[in-house]
Design an enzyme around this catalytic site. Structure first.
Site, PDB file in Angstrom:
ATOM      1  N   LYS A   1       0.961   8.310 -12.264  1.00 41.10           N
ATOM      2  CA  LYS A   1       0.305   9.059 -11.193  1.00 41.10           C
ATOM      3  C   LYS A   1       0.862   8.656  -9.825  1.00 41.10           C
ATOM      4  CE  LYS A   1      -3.921   7.641  -9.598  1.00 41.10           C
ATOM      5  NZ  LYS A   1      -3.954   7.466  -8.132  1.00 41.10           N
ATOM      6  N   ASN A   2       0.943   7.345  -9.571  1.00 42.83           N
ATOM      7  CA  ASN A   2       1.304   6.896  -8.226  1.00 42.83           C
ATOM      8  C   ASN A   2       2.782   7.073  -7.897  1.00 42.83           C
ATOM      9  OD1 ASN A   2      -1.337   6.326  -7.835  1.00 42.83           O
ATOM     10  ND2 ASN A   2      -1.128   4.096  -7.914  1.00 42.83           N
TER      11      ASN A   2
ATOM     12  N   ASP B   1      -4.801  -2.719  -9.151  1.00 37.83           N
ATOM     13  CA  ASP B   1      -5.379  -1.646  -9.968  1.00 37.83           C
ATOM     14  C   ASP B   1      -5.773  -2.112 -11.371  1.00 37.83           C
ATOM     15  OD1 ASP B   1      -5.177   0.057  -7.855  1.00 37.83           O
ATOM     16  OD2 ASP B   1      -3.453   1.181  -8.614  1.00 37.83           O
TER      17      ASP B   1
ATOM     18  N   CYS C   1     -13.244   4.583   1.951  1.00 39.44           N
ATOM     19  CA  CYS C   1     -13.384   4.970   0.557  1.00 39.44           C
ATOM     20  C   CYS C   1     -14.026   3.834  -0.184  1.00 39.44           C
ATOM     21  CB  CYS C   1     -12.054   5.369  -0.047  1.00 39.44           C
ATOM     22  SG  CYS C   1     -11.085   3.981  -0.539  1.00 39.44           S
TER      23      CYS C   1
ATOM     24  N   ILE D   1      -5.827  -7.802  -2.023  1.00 44.15           N
ATOM     25  CA  ILE D   1      -5.285  -6.570  -1.420  1.00 44.15           C
ATOM     26  C   ILE D   1      -6.375  -5.746  -0.727  1.00 44.15           C
ATOM     27  CG2 ILE D   1      -3.890  -4.483  -1.833  1.00 44.15           C
ATOM     28  CD1 ILE D   1      -2.277  -6.715  -2.901  1.00 44.15           C
TER      29      ILE D   1
ATOM     30  N   ARG E   1      -9.414  11.440 -12.452  1.00 41.84           N
ATOM     31  CA  ARG E   1      -8.404  11.426 -11.376  1.00 41.84           C
ATOM     32  C   ARG E   1      -7.121  10.751 -11.833  1.00 41.84           C
ATOM     33  NH1 ARG E   1      -9.956   8.058  -6.815  1.00 41.84           N
ATOM     34  NH2 ARG E   1      -7.757   8.424  -6.489  1.00 41.84           N
TER      35      ARG E   1
ATOM     36  N   ARG F   1      -9.166   0.880   4.152  1.00 39.92           N
ATOM     37  CA  ARG F   1      -7.889   1.564   3.925  1.00 39.92           C
ATOM     38  C   ARG F   1      -7.360   2.333   5.128  1.00 39.92           C
ATOM     39  NH1 ARG F   1      -7.698   3.706  -2.225  1.00 39.92           N
ATOM     40  NH2 ARG F   1      -5.507   3.214  -2.026  1.00 39.92           N
ATOM     41  N   PRO F   2      -6.994   1.639   6.189  1.00 41.46           N
ATOM     42  CA  PRO F   2      -6.438   2.331   7.364  1.00 41.46           C
ATOM     43  C   PRO F   2      -5.038   2.889   7.097  1.00 41.46           C
ATOM     44  CG  PRO F   2      -6.336  -0.050   7.666  1.00 41.46           C
ATOM     45  CD  PRO F   2      -7.012   0.187   6.345  1.00 41.46           C
ATOM     46  N   VAL F   3      -4.544   3.729   8.012  1.00 39.26           N
ATOM     47  CA  VAL F   3      -3.186   4.286   7.873  1.00 39.26           C
ATOM     48  C   VAL F   3      -2.326   3.922   9.088  1.00 39.26           C
ATOM     49  CG1 VAL F   3      -3.740   6.180   6.306  1.00 39.26           C
ATOM     50  CG2 VAL F   3      -3.969   6.533   8.770  1.00 39.26           C
ATOM     51  N   ASP F   4      -2.736   2.860   9.798  1.00 33.65           N
ATOM     52  CA  ASP F   4      -2.027   2.490  11.029  1.00 33.65           C
ATOM     53  C   ASP F   4      -0.546   2.183  10.805  1.00 33.65           C
ATOM     54  OD1 ASP F   4      -3.287   0.184   9.648  1.00 33.65           O
ATOM     55  OD2 ASP F   4      -2.169  -0.982  11.121  1.00 33.65           O
TER      56      ASP F   4
ATOM     57  N   ARG G   1      -6.646  10.253  -0.763  1.00 30.31           N
ATOM     58  CA  ARG G   1      -5.944   9.721   0.405  1.00 30.31           C
ATOM     59  C   ARG G   1      -4.452   9.990   0.373  1.00 30.31           C
ATOM     60  NH1 ARG G   1      -6.822   5.487   3.458  1.00 30.31           N
ATOM     61  NH2 ARG G   1      -4.796   4.803   2.762  1.00 30.31           N
TER      62      ARG G   1
HETATM   63  C1  UD1 Z   1      -1.433   2.443  -3.436  1.00 33.41           C
HETATM   64  C2  UD1 Z   1      -1.910   2.978  -4.759  1.00 33.41           C
HETATM   65  C3  UD1 Z   1      -3.182   2.258  -5.199  1.00 33.41           C
HETATM   66  C4  UD1 Z   1      -2.965   0.760  -5.203  1.00 33.41           C
HETATM   67  C5  UD1 Z   1      -2.385   0.278  -3.880  1.00 33.41           C
HETATM   68  C6  UD1 Z   1      -2.009  -1.185  -3.873  1.00 33.41           C
HETATM   69  C7  UD1 Z   1      -1.184   5.280  -4.632  1.00 33.41           C
HETATM   70  C8  UD1 Z   1      -1.578   6.710  -4.507  1.00 33.41           C
HETATM   71  N1  UD1 Z   1      -2.191   4.402  -4.579  1.00 33.41           N
HETATM   72  O1  UD1 Z   1      -2.439   2.714  -2.469  1.00 33.41           O
HETATM   73  O2  UD1 Z   1      -3.514   2.705  -6.494  1.00 33.41           O
HETATM   74  O3  UD1 Z   1      -4.195   0.108  -5.421  1.00 33.41           O
HETATM   75  O4  UD1 Z   1      -1.205   1.036  -3.554  1.00 33.41           O
HETATM   76  O5  UD1 Z   1      -1.086  -1.448  -4.879  1.00 33.41           O
HETATM   77  O6  UD1 Z   1      -0.040   4.934  -4.816  1.00 33.41           O
HETATM   78  N2  UD1 Z   1      -2.994  -1.000   4.812  1.00 33.41           N
HETATM   79  C9  UD1 Z   1      -3.196  -1.077   6.182  1.00 33.41           C
HETATM   80  N3  UD1 Z   1      -2.658  -0.092   6.974  1.00 33.41           N
HETATM   81  C10 UD1 Z   1      -1.924   0.941   6.456  1.00 33.41           C
HETATM   82  C11 UD1 Z   1      -1.716   1.016   5.063  1.00 33.41           C
HETATM   83  C12 UD1 Z   1      -2.278   0.012   4.261  1.00 33.41           C
HETATM   84  O7  UD1 Z   1      -3.855  -2.004   6.669  1.00 33.41           O
HETATM   85  O8  UD1 Z   1      -1.442   1.782   7.233  1.00 33.41           O
HETATM   86  C13 UD1 Z   1      -3.571  -2.056   3.944  1.00 33.41           C
HETATM   87  C14 UD1 Z   1      -4.603  -1.527   2.961  1.00 33.41           C
HETATM   88  O9  UD1 Z   1      -5.888  -1.446   3.545  1.00 33.41           O
HETATM   89  C15 UD1 Z   1      -4.518  -2.574   1.851  1.00 33.41           C
HETATM   90  C16 UD1 Z   1      -3.038  -2.950   1.834  1.00 33.41           C
HETATM   91  O10 UD1 Z   1      -2.525  -2.545   3.105  1.00 33.41           O
HETATM   92  O11 UD1 Z   1      -5.270  -3.710   2.203  1.00 33.41           O
HETATM   93  C17 UD1 Z   1      -2.224  -2.282   0.743  1.00 33.41           C
HETATM   94  O12 UD1 Z   1      -2.474  -0.885   0.774  1.00 33.41           O
HETATM   95  P1  UD1 Z   1      -1.384   0.188   0.303  1.00 33.41           P
HETATM   96  O13 UD1 Z   1      -0.314  -0.527  -0.470  1.00 33.41           O
HETATM   97  O14 UD1 Z   1      -0.992   1.009   1.455  1.00 33.41           O
HETATM   98  O15 UD1 Z   1      -2.231   1.066  -0.686  1.00 33.41           O
HETATM   99  P2  UD1 Z   1      -2.106   2.628  -0.922  1.00 33.41           P
HETATM  100  O16 UD1 Z   1      -0.699   3.068  -0.704  1.00 33.41           O
HETATM  101  O17 UD1 Z   1      -3.206   3.315  -0.206  1.00 33.41           O
END
Ligand code: UD1
Length: 422
Positions: A22-23, A306, A118, A328, A398, A123-126, A94
């Site tokens: 999926k990912n 996961d 969530c 994480i 999902r 889970r920010p996107v910064d 997301r």
């Molecule tokens: C992806 C996977 C999810 C998995 C995760 C960690 C997909 C669709 N989902 O989620 O199943 O659990 O990787 O292996 O592939 N973070 C920030 N700012 C950001 C982005 C992330 O602070 O802009 C933080 C997150 O809150 C978290 C860490 O970075 O603490 C890792 O998150 P990330 O690897 O980005 O997870 P996803 O890509 O959302």
């Protein structure tokens, strides 16, 4: 709403074929927007999240045909609409944020509704956004939407403050068509990121350093559509191995890449299971020395977050102490209160969970709170004495293709029941 009814206590035996990841499939489907023409994707799992991302790219102008029997997805891109991705789609998944990279690269603009919090943390996107800024984009937040715009993207040097799968994927997709060279540092090394990179390279992208923490991308003018097969799902693979282990049965999973689950296999070995593997298969069987261990989640190649809830469930039914440290995501222990309802003895202290193994769990009505927490409850129910009913199974839909069908094929007594008032 459908629910699962599971009669626990049967050792699972036999073999299961693992579906596409999926990912890996999610960003690859979105990356098809980077080239005009027809992309053909093989080994695409038939899952709710995949159907959602298909709706997202259709919204942006792609035409698709998903043959769910053959797991074959055709995507045709002629003209891209720079449409705003609506909140209804983003809030359920997301990964919709992935459209920002390709749209920005191709149309110079992208607007996506800001994903809310969530079930597994903030889970920010910064990191995604500061990476786009480093490449010359302007970011505006208005009315709950993120708007990124750039007359053209330029290569940049960008170090991520934290390892992020999503940000690494998104920035790679933006950089492949940018002017000049982009160097991304502190990158995620997850197989899903490598698979996206391999797909982009097949399309004509120039990328080096995939699978390391430093990825270099030399922008090209244009990419071409290709046919590509998605890697197997390492989290589904791990879940089935744990299902075999928790019922003290012997399971073989086929069509997998054992290296992708090396951390889990090491942990199962420490817990006293016999692990055998070949080129594309792994089997796990119990010994008479089963015990708990210490598991710490970490970005790849560490133990995947996961599989944290599934391995905690196994530990809670293994003799001795089992310690799980989640590094994480905050708030990723929502399965614990439900497992306690089933008799697990688990104490939480911050990001550490300590399970004292019980001989057997006992059936109780429980509810899924997210995808992997949901998988943990299914595993618990397979081990428990009695009949467990699990609600809110749409969480598992999902991310697991035909979960109940595959479990039945290896002897589980599990039924998906339609209806029910809650
Ligand atoms: C992806 C996977 C999810 C998995 C995760 C960690 C997909 C669709 N989902 O989620 O199943 O659990 O990787 O292996 O592939 N973070 C920030 N700012 C950001 C982005 C992330 O602070 O802009 C933080 C997150 O809150 C978290 C860490 O970075 O603490 C890792 O998150 P990330 O690897 O980005 O997870 P996803 O890509 O959302």
């Amino acid at each position: 709403m459908d629910y699962y009814r599971i009669q626990g206590g049967t050792p699972l035996e036999g073999s299961v074929r693992i579906s596409g990841a999926k990912n890996a499939a999610l960003p690859i489907i979105v990356a098809s927007l980077l080239a005009d023409g027809e992309t053909v994707l093989e080994n695409v799992p038939n899952l709710m999240d995949i159907r959602t991302i298909i709706r997202v790219i259709e919204y942006l102008g792609a035409r698709t045909e998903f043959d769910t029997q053959r797991n074959l997805l055709r995507i045709r891109v002629e003209s891209l609409k720079n449409a705003e991705v609506p909140y209804e789609l983003v809030k359920t998944m997301r990964a919709s944020i992935y459209v920002m990279g390709p749209l920005l690269a191709r149309t110079g603009e992208s607007t996506v509704s800001l994903p809310g919090g969530c079930a597994i943390g903030e889970r920010p996107v910064d990191i995604h956004l500061s990476g786009f800024e480093a490449m010359g984009a302007r970011i505006d937040l208005e009315h709950g939407n993120i708007r990124a715009s750039a007359s053209s993207l330029s290569g940049a040097q960008f170090a991520m403050r934290k390892v992020s799968v999503g940000a690494t994927a998104n920035l790679m997709m933006a950089a492949v068509l940018a002017k000049g060279t982009t160097v991304l540092e502190n990158c995620a090394m997850e197989p899903d990121v490598v698979d996206l990179g391999s797909f982009l390279m097949k399309m004509g992208a120039r990328i080096s350093g995939l699978g390391t923490d430093r990825i270099e991308i030399e922008g090209v003018e244009k990419l071409s559509p290709v046919t590509y097969s998605v890697i197997p799902d390492r989290i589904e693979a791990g879940t089935f191995l744990i299902a075999g282990a928790i019922t003290r049965g012997k399971i073989t999973i086929n069509g997998v890449i054992p290296d992708h689950i090396a951390a889990l296999l090491g942990t199962l070995g420490e817990m006293g299971y016999r692990v055998e593997s070949g080129n594309d298969w792994v089997s796990v069987s119990p010994t008479n020395r089963i015990t708990g261990t210490i598991v710490r989640t970490h970005p790849f190649p560490g133990f995947p977050t996961d599989l944290q809830a599934p391995i905690m469930t196994l530990g809670s039914t293994s003799p001795g102490l089992h310690v799980v440290i989640e590094t994480i995501f905050e708030n990723r222990f929502t399965h614990v209160p439900e497992l306690r309802r089933m008799g697990a003895d688990i104490t939480i202290e911050g990001n550490v969970a300590i399970a004292r193994g019980v001989e057997s769990l006992s059936a109780a009505p429980v509810m899924m709170s997210d995808l992997r927490a949901g998988a943990a409850l299914v595993l618990a129910a397979l081990q428990a004495k009695g009949i467990t009913e699990i609600r809110r199974i749409y969480h598992c839909d999902r991310g697991y293709e035909d979960l109940d069908g595959k479990l039945r094929s290896i002897g589980a007594v599990i039924e998906r029941v339609s209806g029910g008032s809650f």
